[in-house]
Design a protein around this motif. Structure first.
Motif, mmCIF file in Angstrom:
data_model
loop_
_atom_site.group_PDB
_atom_site.id
_atom_site.type_symbol
_atom_site.label_atom_id
_atom_site.label_comp_id
_atom_site.label_asym_id
_atom_site.label_seq_id
_atom_site.Cartn_x
_atom_site.Cartn_y
_atom_site.Cartn_z
ATOM 1 N N VAL A 9 2.604 0.366 0.988
ATOM 2 C CA VAL A 9 3.695 -0.138 1.933
ATOM 3 C C VAL A 9 4.297 1.287 2.905
ATOM 4 C CG1 VAL A 9 5.690 0.347 0.338
ATOM 5 C CG2 VAL A 9 6.114 -1.371 2.093
ATOM 6 N N GLN A 10 4.128 2.437 2.093
ATOM 7 C CA GLN A 10 4.495 3.431 3.215
ATOM 8 C C GLN A 10 3.408 4.103 4.198
ATOM 9 O OE1 GLN A 10 7.446 5.111 3.239
ATOM 10 N NE2 GLN A 10 6.666 5.883 4.877
ATOM 11 N N ALA A 11 2.219 3.910 3.494
ATOM 12 C CA ALA A 11 1.117 4.415 4.575
ATOM 13 C C ALA A 11 0.925 3.365 5.801
ATOM 14 C CB ALA A 11 -0.295 4.343 3.850
ATOM 15 N N ALA A 12 1.310 2.229 5.494
ATOM 16 C CA ALA A 12 0.979 1.217 6.571
ATOM 17 C C ALA A 12 2.198 1.257 7.540
ATOM 18 C CB ALA A 12 1.393 -0.200 5.785
ATOM 19 N N GLY A 22 -14.105 -4.009 7.799
ATOM 20 C CA GLY A 22 -15.195 -3.291 8.079
ATOM 21 C C GLY A 22 -15.104 -2.359 9.124
ATOM 22 N N LEU A 23 -13.918 -2.536 9.879
ATOM 23 C CA LEU A 23 -13.510 -1.315 10.922
ATOM 24 C C LEU A 23 -12.662 -0.389 10.548
ATOM 25 C CD1 LEU A 23 -12.724 -4.336 13.650
ATOM 26 C CD2 LEU A 23 -14.932 -3.272 13.332
ATOM 27 N N ASP A 24 -12.638 0.579 11.237
ATOM 28 C CA ASP A 24 -11.940 1.906 11.181
ATOM 29 C C ASP A 24 -10.367 1.490 11.425
ATOM 30 O OD1 ASP A 24 -10.505 4.165 11.278
ATOM 31 O OD2 ASP A 24 -11.869 5.262 12.594
ATOM 32 N N PRO A 25 -9.602 1.547 10.527
ATOM 33 C CA PRO A 25 -7.995 1.084 10.982
ATOM 34 C C PRO A 25 -7.468 1.862 11.957
ATOM 35 C CG PRO A 25 -8.245 2.450 8.771
ATOM 36 C CD PRO A 25 -9.555 2.148 9.240
ATOM 37 N N HIS A 37 4.074 -7.587 17.446
ATOM 38 C CA HIS A 37 2.717 -6.876 17.082
ATOM 39 C C HIS A 37 3.026 -5.836 16.079
ATOM 40 C CE1 HIS A 37 -0.442 -4.469 19.480
ATOM 41 N NE2 HIS A 37 -0.407 -4.026 18.232
ATOM 42 N N GLY A 38 4.228 -5.397 15.755
ATOM 43 C CA GLY A 38 4.501 -4.507 14.661
ATOM 44 C C GLY A 38 4.299 -5.013 13.338
ATOM 45 N N HIS A 39 4.759 -6.411 13.319
ATOM 46 C CA HIS A 39 4.726 -7.205 12.073
ATOM 47 C C HIS A 39 3.181 -7.488 11.822
ATOM 48 C CE1 HIS A 39 8.749 -9.448 11.999
ATOM 49 N NE2 HIS A 39 9.126 -8.002 11.981
ATOM 50 N N VAL A 40 2.325 -7.705 12.661
ATOM 51 C CA VAL A 40 1.118 -7.966 12.395
ATOM 52 C C VAL A 40 0.208 -7.040 11.915
ATOM 53 C CG1 VAL A 40 -1.072 -9.218 13.287
ATOM 54 C CG2 VAL A 40 0.921 -10.089 13.869
ATOM 55 N N ARG A 41 0.488 -5.711 12.784
ATOM 56 C CA ARG A 41 -0.045 -4.493 12.347
ATOM 57 C C ARG A 41 0.271 -4.137 10.915
ATOM 58 N NH1 ARG A 41 -1.919 1.412 14.129
ATOM 59 N NH2 ARG A 41 -3.720 -0.013 14.976
ATOM 60 N N LEU A 42 1.569 -4.284 10.623
ATOM 61 C CA LEU A 42 1.689 -3.800 9.072
ATOM 62 C C LEU A 42 1.361 -4.750 8.088
ATOM 63 C CD1 LEU A 42 5.621 -2.801 8.082
ATOM 64 C CD2 LEU A 42 4.203 -3.951 6.539
ATOM 65 N N MET A 102 -1.619 -3.464 5.246
ATOM 66 C CA MET A 102 -1.863 -3.757 3.780
ATOM 67 C C MET A 102 -2.912 -4.522 3.338
ATOM 68 S SD MET A 102 2.229 -3.868 3.496
ATOM 69 C CE MET A 102 2.303 -3.902 1.608
ATOM 70 N N LEU A 103 -3.083 -5.691 3.938
ATOM 71 C CA LEU A 103 -3.984 -6.815 3.800
ATOM 72 C C LEU A 103 -5.571 -6.421 4.081
ATOM 73 C CD1 LEU A 103 -1.936 -9.986 4.343
ATOM 74 C CD2 LEU A 103 -2.031 -8.791 2.414
ATOM 75 N N ASP A 104 -5.430 -6.030 5.233
ATOM 76 C CA ASP A 104 -7.132 -5.668 5.505
ATOM 77 C C ASP A 104 -7.602 -4.562 5.099
ATOM 78 O OD1 ASP A 104 -7.839 -8.087 7.273
ATOM 79 O OD2 ASP A 104 -6.341 -7.267 8.739
ATOM 80 N N PHE A 105 -6.614 -3.467 5.107
ATOM 81 C CA PHE A 105 -7.037 -2.041 4.750
ATOM 82 C C PHE A 105 -6.844 -1.447 3.529
ATOM 83 C CE2 PHE A 105 -7.278 -2.445 9.444
ATOM 84 C CZ PHE A 105 -8.547 -2.571 9.618
#
Length: 528
Positions: A454-457, A276-279, A438-443, A447-450
């Motif tokens: 695969v490119q936009a992520a 529900g948050l702004d990515p 950190h980068g793995h989790v953000r990527l 994808m999974l939260d927002f």
């Protein structure tokens, strides 16, 4: 779907195979191996070797390598640890007696025995088709004819001229200056070494004239390496570690890498509803930073050569620590990282590539010399660029990651995969030294939260807390800096972007592959 009115790139779709890498020529060489009858392992090795010429600040034969492999016809992922060990003659006590309080990344005592070539041989023996002699041929031609320098390697070259020592200046500078974009980087010494590796396997590197050159050169710079240290080099098959995130499974390598930190960080964020948050908003990024601080503090306390760890790795994956740490996060204010954070020096120097072939063998491979041009020391005869991975050790007496004989340091480079519904759904990696967990989790969160592709992520701006500061890229919205500052973060603009990344999604339902690659590098995802 992206807005086609704006600059950007689309994901790449292919039915048979994709390679994603930080350099287009490396991608081309990898795909050529597939078209010649090879598989994803053949392609990954050829592409990685090419990147040693394409991006010499990032990687080379004097570096280390890790890989995850999903064989064709199987969903069981295996891991390979091809990281080097300190020589038998090192002594943390001796360095402390000389006045050292931490490892010097520009000193030959921070060079570990390179592990990558052992790893390439092990990968080929277990899973390859074409053989090392075949896959080194296009890279030999590049070394002899010259690799045109792309803009990002030229950018990385400039800041490191003054640090280069001895033979390094002869092999890696042009008329005493950094190579510029468009100039050809020729490396005849590397061509000779690759011929020996092709003909003799890893023995052509760890024995005979190449090893003699490396040992003599390191000893001349004050290191303790001996021929026996090179002869003892190994690449070890290991079982991956994994943890859940939003119904998927994040697959990482076990120590001495810090893949466990990514799993722990993901586990912490699972306790918050991010959807529900702004990515790109303050709330999401604040939670991400705070989770990373806690996961990295646990990493710094525990992760080392697994033979020396005093904390069970399961602590990072069983969920209890993640729940406890999530409860410590204040959503209104930046927290202070726990005490005794032993954080590696800032760097961003790694290559990552991934290949998935027509049989759905997937390879996630990362290969690095650690800091820019590693130690900035090269061997006299062949110009092998030595890593400084030993700077990943510390000199804290009794710490599990204290420098020690024949010991592997805590490693920052981590390949990854993502499993969904029992099948590997993505092969990916994020470069950038300490940023990688950190980068793995953000990527995967993008994808999974927002719901990003695969490119936009990978396109989205990045933020990372390191050394007491919150580093932010120019690609982040200005309001993010103001909002994080209001929460107590010391926000500083990064000169160098935060790493790079590549990823390939395996769409099992539609029978296609979807590739993306980071705009922070010169590379591409391409397939057929």
């Amino acid at each position: 779907m992206r807005d086609f009115h704006l600059p950007g790139r689309s994901p790449v779709y292919a039915a048979n195979a994709i390679c994603a890498s930080s350099h287009p020529i490396a991608v081309d060489i990898a795909l050529d191996q597939l078209k010649a009858g090879g598989n994803a392992v053949d392609a990954a090795i050829a592409g990685a070797l090419a990147l040693g010429l394409a991006e010499p600040a990032m990687t080379g034969l004097g570096g280390d390598m890790f890989a995850l492999v999903k064989p064709a016809g199987s969903e069981t992922v295996t891991g390979l640890n091809a990281s080097g060990r300190a020589p038998a003659g090192v002594s943390a006590a001796a360095l402390r007696a000389k006045g050292w309080s931490e490892m010097d990344p520009d000193d030959a005592n921070s060079v570990v025995v390179p592990g990558a070539v052992k790893g390439f041989e092990a990968l080929m023996a277990a899973h390859g088709r074409l053989g090392l002699e075949a896959v080194v041929q296009p890279v030999i031609r590049l070394a002899e004819e010259g690799m045109p320098v792309m803009p990002r390697p030229a950018f990385d070259w400039i800041d490191n001229v003054a640090k280069m020592q001895g033979a390094m200046r002869r092999f890696y500078l042009k008329d005493g200056r950094a190579y510029r974009a468009g100039e050809r980087f020729v490396h005849q010494g590397q061509a000779e070494v690759l011929r020996l590796i092709g003909a003799q396997g890893a023995a052509g590197f760890y024995e005979g004239p190449v090893a003699e050159d490396m040992v003599a050169s390191l000893q001349a710079h004050g290191a303790t390496h001996k021929m026996e240290d090179f002869a003892a080099a190994t690449a070890d098959w290991v079982s991956p570690v994994s943890g859940p995130y939003r119904g998927a499974e994040l697959i990482e390598l076990p120590p001495n890498t810090h893949g466990l930190a990514a799993i722990l960080m993901a586990g912490i964020l699972e306790h918050f509803d991010l959807k529900g948050l702004d990515p790109q908003g303050v709330e999401r990024v604040h939670l991400e930073i705070e989770a990373a601080k806690l996961a990295y503090a646990a990493r710094n306390e525990a992760i080392s050569d697994p033979a020396h760890m005093t904390i069970d790795p399961d602590v990072f994956t069983d969920g209890r620590l993640a729940a406890e740490l999530a409860g410590r996060i204040d959503r209104t204010r930046a927290g202070t990282p726990p005490a005794r954070t032993i954080v590696e020096r800032e760097h961003q120097d790694t290559i990552y590539l991934t290949v998935v072939d027509r049989d759905r063998m997937a390879v996630s491979l990362i290969y690095s010399v650690y800091h820019d041009f590693g130690s900035c020391i090269a061997s006299e005869r062949y110009g092998i660029n030595f890593n400084n991975r030993g700077a990943g050790f510390n000199l804290v007496e009794g710490h599990p990651n204290e420098l020690g004989p024949r010991k592997r340091p805590m490693h920052t480079i981590i390949p990854a995969m993502l499993r969904q519904d029992g099948r590997v759904a993505m092969s990916f990696g994020v470069m950038g030294g300490g940023y990688q967990p950190h980068g793995h989790v953000r990527l995967i969160s993008n994808m999974l939260d927002f719901g990003m592709d695969v490119q936009a992520a990978q396109d989205m701006g990045r933020v990372f807390h390191d050394k007491g500061r919150t580093w932010i890229e120019r690609g982040c919205p200005p309001a993010l800096t103001a909002g994080l500052t209001a929460k107590g973060h010391d926000v500083t603009l990064r000169h160098v972007p935060l790493g790079g990344s590549q990823a390939i999604v395996i769409d099992h339902e539609r029978g296609v592959l979807i590739g993306g690659t980071d705009p922070r590098k010169d590379g591409c995802a391409h397939g057929f």
